[in-house]
Design an enzyme around this catalytic site. Structure first.
Site, PDB file in Angstrom:
ATOM      1  N   ASP A  85     -13.573  61.100  41.848  1.00 51.40           N
ATOM      2  CA  ASP A  85     -13.224  59.975  40.975  1.00 51.40           C
ATOM      3  C   ASP A  85     -13.815  58.662  41.449  1.00 51.40           C
ATOM      4  OD1 ASP A  85     -11.639  59.966  43.201  1.00 51.40           O
ATOM      5  OD2 ASP A  85      -9.835  59.276  42.183  1.00 51.40           O
ATOM      6  N   LYS A  86     -14.033  58.507  42.744  1.00 50.70           N
ATOM      7  CA  LYS A  86     -14.564  57.227  43.244  1.00 50.70           C
ATOM      8  C   LYS A  86     -15.236  57.455  44.591  1.00 50.70           C
ATOM      9  CE  LYS A  86      -9.750  56.148  44.403  1.00 50.70           C
ATOM     10  NZ  LYS A  86      -9.154  57.297  43.753  1.00 50.70           N
TER      11      LYS A  86
END
Length: 378
Positions: free
Chosen positions: A311-312
């Protein structure tokens, strides 16, 4: 040993005593589980183990009594080995669960036992159990947050990698949510409690892992479903074997021995040993790399994974920023400018400040920093 004229088998009586300890001591759990299966009108792996090993033990007792002094047709060791192998598989399975339990215990240890409560303008140290929803808790730099809540006063960076996997500390200011177990960075903050005890995010994660542990792997559930058909089929085949040999004119002893062979061979010790061993190996390797397997089903379906989406970028980094470029303005020498910057930054616990100080240490090989007076964070 027979090639050398030696016969190294134990006397029949000694075999009986040793095998009986394994059969009815270590194997008692199979009899209990088999009896429950019979009462429920279902067949399972435990029933097969109990039938097969009991048949081998029983025919050995018969052979011992019918032919005193002979040990060639005793199969005590066969029943003992099957029970030992399947019990070993169960132990491996329990060990895998203990590894996850240790991870749960480590998660539990992340919750501080005490909190600093602010009441009527005064602060006092109290056990965590005394904190209520709506109470104001003060968290100093470097301390773990005792409860879930919302920042009321102060600004800081909080290490939430425990929950989010985000290794870089997250900036927090009034109105921002914080999670129990995460670590406060450089600033003192006051937090209004929103969740306590079993309702905190950390407690819910722990409960999720604990409940998942109680579930069987899909392959193990499949084994139990197959056993429901497999057990009656094996009993029928064993009965046909017994009748066939008797009809063919063989002695009762030979017919019983061959029927027992069917029951013993049908013991699914490969499934009883291999599945728990595979689960233990998988969860053990994952635990050493900091990965918590939610349940056996997740582990079993993981081999189908072809793509992993993150996600990041913070999930993939160490959470330790480093200085990659430093260009001084005109009139400054690079090393002198870096020394001045590091002199100021050494008074801060901010992740970027630490990066500047480390860059100076690496460049100067440990030379002392200039003194900086009246340093304060704004």
């Amino acid at each position: 040993g027979h090639w050398l004229g030696l016969h190294w088998m134990l006397p029949a009586a000694a075999q009986l005593v040793l095998a009986s300890i394994v059969q009815f001591g270590f194997g008692a759990r199979f009899y209990r589980a088999a009896w429950k299966a019979v009462r429920a009108g279902a067949g399972n792996m435990d029933l097969l183990v109990a039938l097969g090993t009991s048949a081998a033990w029983g025919v050995s007792v018969y052979a011992m009594l019918a032919h005193p002094g002979e040990t060639a047709h005793l199969y005590f060791e066969a029943s003992a080995v099957v029970i030992t192998l399947v019990r070993f598989g169960k132990w491996l399975e329990a060990r895998a669960k203990r590894q996850t339990t240790d991870a749960i215990r480590a998660l539990n240890a992340l919750r501080p036992e005490r909190a600093r409560l602010r009441e009527n303008g005064a602060e006092r140290d109290v056990p965590l159990a005394q904190v209520r929803v709506g109470a104001i808790v003060v968290v100093r730099p470097g301390e773990r947050l005792p409860t879930d809540g919302v920042v009321l006063e102060g600004r800081s960076h909080v290490d939430e990698s425990l929950i989010t996997g985000e290794s870089l500390p997250v900036p927090k200011e009034p109105g921002e949510p914080v999670t129990a177990g995460s670590i406060n960075g450089e600033g003192l903050i006051a937090v209004r409690t929103t969740k306590i005890g079993a309702e905190t995010t950390l407690a819910r994660i722990i409960r999720l892992v604990e409940s998942a542990q109680a579930e069987k792997a899909p392959i193990q559930r499949l084994v139990d479903r197959v056993s429901a058909v497999f057990v009656p089929a094996i009993l029928v085949i064993a009965a046909i074997t017994l009748g066939g040999w008797l009809l063919a004119g063989a002695s009762a002893e030979t017919a019983i021995l061959n029927a027992v062979a069917v029951l013993v061979i049908a013991c699914p010790c490969a499934l009883g040993l291999a599945t728990p061993a595979a689960i233990m190996a998988g969860t053990g390797v994952a635990a050493r790399h900091g990965v918590l397997i939610k349940d056996a089903e997740a582990l079993e379906t993981a081999h189908n994974v072809g793509v992993v989406a993150f996600d990041k970028t913070g999930t993939l980094t160490l959470g330790q920023p480093s200085l990659t470029a430093f260009e001084p303005a005109g009139g400054f020498v690079r090393n002198e400018a870096l020394a001045l910057a590091a002199a100021v930054q050494q008074h801060s616990d901010h992740p970027l400040a630490k990066a500047v100080v480390k860059a100076y240490d690496d460049a100067s090989q440990g030379a002392p920093l200039p003194a900086a007076a009246d340093a304060r964070a704004v």
